[in-house]
Scaffold this active site. Structure first.
Site, PDB file in Angstrom:
ATOM      1  N   ARG A 260      50.167 -19.495 -22.675  1.00 57.15           N
ATOM      2  CA  ARG A 260      49.033 -18.676 -22.266  1.00 57.15           C
ATOM      3  C   ARG A 260      49.303 -18.026 -20.916  1.00 57.15           C
ATOM      4  NH1 ARG A 260      43.913 -22.320 -24.470  1.00 57.15           N
ATOM      5  NH2 ARG A 260      44.787 -22.509 -26.579  1.00 57.15           N
ATOM      6  N   ARG A 275      46.129 -26.598 -16.116  1.00 54.44           N
ATOM      7  CA  ARG A 275      46.213 -25.191 -16.547  1.00 54.44           C
ATOM      8  C   ARG A 275      47.649 -24.695 -16.416  1.00 54.44           C
ATOM      9  NH1 ARG A 275      42.050 -21.836 -17.483  1.00 54.44           N
ATOM     10  NH2 ARG A 275      40.644 -23.352 -16.521  1.00 54.44           N
ATOM     11  N   GLU A 347      37.473 -30.341 -20.083  1.00 52.89           N
ATOM     12  CA  GLU A 347      37.766 -30.032 -21.481  1.00 52.89           C
ATOM     13  C   GLU A 347      39.149 -30.516 -21.891  1.00 52.89           C
ATOM     14  OE1 GLU A 347      37.664 -25.845 -22.298  1.00 52.89           O
ATOM     15  OE2 GLU A 347      38.807 -26.115 -24.152  1.00 52.89           O
ATOM     16  N   SER A 350      38.654 -28.404 -28.092  1.00 59.69           N
ATOM     17  CA  SER A 350      37.602 -27.482 -28.542  1.00 59.69           C
ATOM     18  C   SER A 350      37.583 -27.498 -30.051  1.00 59.69           C
ATOM     19  CB  SER A 350      37.926 -26.054 -28.094  1.00 59.69           C
ATOM     20  OG  SER A 350      37.192 -25.730 -26.953  1.00 59.69           O
ATOM     21  N   ARG A 389      46.851 -32.450 -20.959  1.00 63.97           N
ATOM     22  CA  ARG A 389      45.631 -32.952 -20.331  1.00 63.97           C
ATOM     23  C   ARG A 389      45.416 -34.427 -20.651  1.00 63.97           C
ATOM     24  NH1 ARG A 389      41.265 -27.853 -20.426  1.00 63.97           N
ATOM     25  NH2 ARG A 389      42.637 -26.467 -19.225  1.00 63.97           N
TER      26      ARG A 389
END
Length: 426
Positions: A260, A275, A347, A350, A389
């Site tokens: 990303r 991130r 988070e 999802s 994560r």
RNA sequence: GGAGGGGUGUCCGAGUGGCUUAAGGAGCCGGUCUUGAAAACCGGUGACUCUGCAAGGAGCCGUGGGUUCAAAUCCCACCCCCUCCGCCA
């Protein structure tokens, strides 16, 4: 993608729904273009009907040698068709462009709201651990233990990349395997190992393109994109296909690296694994009958939760509000894991129900068992879960006062020959 | 990277400009025959998309353009598959 007919017949409803996620101005434009399209279409079809009839007549006339007059006449008609067809193509391109940029309509059950503050807590599992010492952040732990090397990763590549070493690398790999094993053995998912690059059409199919091009890495000199999630290749598995109703639900689990660009995230989560431009993830993807998608979302979310439960990581389940739903989802649960360094839940997964939004874009249908017309099925997906994560959460939640980190018991089978279930400074 | 071959309906496969409304076969559905089944025979069945209140109409032979009064068929570009050569983990 929304059904153009549905938009045409329910303009007000669509505008209201789109407004919940953002700008609804495109809806009016779309309806206007749609009317234009159908008008032009009727004209060209009428002309083509004439041409088809004349064509047959000319074929007969030819034998009598009296073709010239008819041919000249049809030349003009043919010219007109060409002009109208070009105009039609133009209008259709615009329609497509608008339609592809229109977000999905939120489910009625989704709370209305603008920011993450309007998300609802659905349930909480476990308790944030009380430490008898000041807990360290995972980036400090990782560096001190010699298992995460942010410095050298940035020397090799740049910011937002991480190099794992020794037991750190092994921990990452163990988590991938734990999750794949769990979902294939216990939850009935079929494993897929997909390409990590896809072409444009696949990115359009799941909704990453055309609107969010700046979030993706495109490989220079090619038309390929690095996948931002395994959702893209796995959902596109059945692009353009008609499945049999009996095949549903189809459940797939896939490990992939994810890439990303994180455009617009400057200054956010600059330290640690949270991130990254590249991270690993095990993704769950389902193709289901439209009537089952609500129930399947609950099950999928539970499947993802099971990972955190096995690892003993405290988390909560959040129902995303309309403003935090994202582009393609109609309903979305986020799993948020407890991170001591943030003193907050972050988070880690999802889980979304896209209803027929992606299926329509990607042309994925099923044939009803009674043999009726092919229908768009519903797609769902969810992280099951994000690996990087999870490593962060394990390091922080399992840290001990001396700076070592216990390895969760469920992972021990993936560390054969390990003397003690602890990561110490190397 | 080089050379060649190929992409047609659920499948196999014919089709080099108008008689294709895509031949023929398989499959599928129904029937005859049979105690039942198979075989044989007879009949039926051709995806999908758009448009229209409807009757109907338009499109679709890998994809996108073009030529022509008319394109599965001719031209251009691209994609994919196969074979051989080269290179390569």
């Amino acid at each position: 993608m929304l059904d153009l007919k549905f938009v045409r017949e329910n303009p007000q409803k669509v505008k209201e729904a789109i407004a919940l996620k953002g700008d609804a101005a495109a809806v009016d434009e779309l309806i206007e273009l749609d009317a234009q399209r159908r008008e032009i279409l009727q004209q060209t079809e009428e002309l083509k009907h004439r041409r088809n009839k004349a064509s047959k007549e000319i074929a007969l006339l030819k034998k009598e040698g009296k073709v010239q007059e008819a041919v000249v006449k049809m030349r003009a008609v043919s010219q007109e068709i060409k002009v109208k067809d070009a105009k039609l193509r133009e209008v259709e391109e615009q329609i497509q462009k608008l339609l592809l940029c229109l977000p999905n309509i939120p489910d009625d059950a989704v709370p209305r709201g603008k920011t993450e503050d309007d998300n609802e807590v659905v349930r909480t599992w476990g308790q944030p651990k009380e430490f008898s010492f000041p807990p360290k952040a995972h980036w400090d732990l990782g560096e001190e233990l010699g298992i995460l090397d942010f410095q050298r990763a940035s020397k090799i590549t740049g910011a937002r990349f991480t190099l794992y070493r020794g037991l750190g690398a092994q921990l990452e790999r163990a988590l991938v395997n734990l999750m794949l094993d769990l979902h294939t053995r216990e939850h009935g998912y079929t494993e897929i190992f997909p390409p990590f690059m896809v072409h444009r059409e696949s990115m359009v199919g799941t909704g990453q393109l055309p609107k969010f091009a700046e979030d993706a890495f495109k490989v220079e000199g090619t038309e390929y994109y690095l996948i931002p999630t395994a959702e893209v290749p796995v959902t596109n598995l059945y692009r353009g296909e008609i499945l049999e109703e009996e095949q549903l639900p189809l459940k797939h689990v896939a490990y992939s690296a994810c890439f990303r660009a994180e455009a617009g995230a400057h200054g956010r989560d600059t330290r640690g694994l949270i991130r990254q431009h590249q991270f690993n993830k095990v993704e769950l993807v389902k193709f289901v009958h439209p009537q089952e998608s609500d129930a399947e979302l609950e099950k999928l979310t539970n499947d993802a939760e099971k990972v955190l439960q096995l690892l003993g990581l405290p988390y909560r389940v959040m129902l995303m509000c309309t403003g935090d739903l994202g582009f393609a989802a109609a309903k979305k649960y986020d799993l948020e894991v407890w991170l001591p360094s943030y003193n907050a839940y972050r988070e880690i997964s999802s889980c979304s129900n896209f209803r027929d939004f992606q299926a329509r874009r990607a042309g994925i249908r099923y044939r009803p068992a009674n043999g009726g017309k092919a229908q768009f099925l519903h797609t769902l997906n969810g992280s099951g879960v994000a690996i990087g994560r999870t490593v962060a959460a394990i390091l922080e939640n399992y840290q001990q006062e001396d700076g070592s980190v216990r390895i969760p018991e469920v992972l021990l089978p993936y560390f054969p020959g390990l003397k003690e279930p602890v990561i110490r400074a190397q």
